[in-house]
Design an enzyme around this catalytic site. Sequence first.
Site, PDB file in Angstrom:
ATOM      1  CE  LYS A 159      -3.120  -3.162   0.704  1.00 45.91           C
ATOM      2  NZ  LYS A 159      -3.982  -3.876  -0.096  1.00 45.91           N
TER       3      LYS A 159
HETATM    4  C1  LIG Z   1      -4.675  -5.050   0.910  1.00 50.86           C
HETATM    5  C2  LIG Z   1      -6.124  -5.019   1.061  1.00 50.86           C
HETATM    6  C3  LIG Z   1      -6.755  -5.522   2.205  1.00 50.86           C
HETATM    7  C4  LIG Z   1      -6.002  -6.235   3.296  1.00 50.86           C
HETATM    8  O1  LIG Z   1      -5.075  -5.419   3.947  1.00 50.86           O
HETATM    9  P1  LIG Z   1      -4.103  -6.078   5.042  1.00 50.86           P
HETATM   10  O2  LIG Z   1      -3.584  -4.902   5.810  1.00 50.86           O
HETATM   11  O3  LIG Z   1      -3.028  -6.797   4.297  1.00 50.86           O
HETATM   12  O4  LIG Z   1      -4.909  -6.991   5.883  1.00 50.86           O
HETATM   13  C5  LIG Z   1      -8.118  -5.377   2.317  1.00 50.86           C
HETATM   14  N1  LIG Z   1      -8.850  -4.801   1.346  1.00 50.86           N
HETATM   15  C6  LIG Z   1      -8.279  -4.321   0.219  1.00 50.86           C
HETATM   16  C7  LIG Z   1      -9.132  -3.648  -0.802  1.00 50.86           C
HETATM   17  C8  LIG Z   1      -6.907  -4.431   0.027  1.00 50.86           C
HETATM   18  O5  LIG Z   1      -6.350  -3.979  -1.102  1.00 50.86           O
END
Ligand SMILES: *Cc1c(COP(=O)(O)O)cnc(C)c1O
Length: 383
Positions: free
Chosen positions: A189
């Site tokens: 992210k």
């Molecule tokens: C990456 C992601 C998640 C999960 O995030 P984590 O912090 O890895 O648990 C949930 N929803 C979306 C849309 C994502 O892109």
Amino acid sequence: MTAGPHARTLVPVMRPWLGVEEQVAAAEAIASGWVAQGPRVAAFEQAVCEHLGAAHAVAVSSCTAALHLALVVLDMRPGDEVVVPSLSFIATANAVRYVGAEPVFADVDPVTQNLTPETIAAVLSPHTRVVILVHQAGVPADIDAVRALCDPLGVTVVEDAACAIGSTYRGAAVGASDNLVTLSFHPRKVITTGEGGMLLARDGAIAARVRRLREHAMSVSAADRHAHGVPVLEQYLETGFNYRMTDVQAAIGVVQLGRLDEIVARRRALAEGYRARLGTVPGLALPGDPPWGTTNYQSYVVTPTEEFPVSRDELMQRYLRAGISPRRGIMAAHLEPAYEGHPHVPLPATELLTRRSLVLPLFHEMTVEDQDRVADVLIEAVG
Ligand SMILES: *Cc1c(COP(=O)(O)O)cnc(C)c1O
């Protein structure tokens, strides 16, 4: 930056922008002797609230954990239906199963790749309690339009903003709405704490319950217990979880948050660079801002249309040969074995996007030469 485990990949799809400041902050947290959830977690929560204009923020171990806790505090029960896009990371749908409710897959808009009032309306039932609105790849969904559909029906909107810190909706930061909003700080992210997530809430009572639930539903947090001069006996008020973030992670998060505006500005400039190189390539759809907001370009998802002479999978091969690491576009949960046999309406836009689209490399320290190399593979494919 030192060469990581992927050093042989010349152009990675993503690389977090971490510097000496993060190293120093993590080292200070360790030197302080308090490494579990403590003062640095509280400071990170406060900083996120100020930056995004949120009222309350509760740091947790991941966005998946934040989604789970959002559905727990909304008292989801077996038989309740939660509308989600299939076109999302699978955690969005899985969180619904954690509380025993039913994920109901809705289709997405082929341009924004997000749920719309029309695709949601097509799957509403008397059992619908919640819609999880994902801001996919950082592109903000039309929150107000979805609320206009859901509010009169008593359906609650939760925003999965895992990808969307630094994106905006109608002039405010994504995260500033009065919905429950979840964030991710995974390295894929825009800013990262290694692993980590956050739940934003307007309502202080809900935030307080989430704060307890992340820590075994203890009536007094471990940090508060230590702060008291006298012994405090905690109670366990309901079935809670261990979803805490550590102070080492939060120390990194505070530094990363300070870089957010610069990171987003850089990502948007790089996206402009792609548009300048690829905007005239026939048969190639590029991402961009919707009319109601701005994207942070967490993922630069391009979609070759049927006019494009080379298939997505062939393009992926060409990229790998060129030493470039692309990724397939957003996954579709309903096509995975975990959801085999799970009933759903036809999802034509979802299936088209997941089959055709791919994510081009985009990271803070990407160079002009990197971008040229990535663009050239697509330009050469059309001759
Ligand atoms: C990456 C992601 C998640 C999960 O995030 P984590 O912090 O890895 O648990 C949930 N929803 C979306 C849309 C994502 O892109």
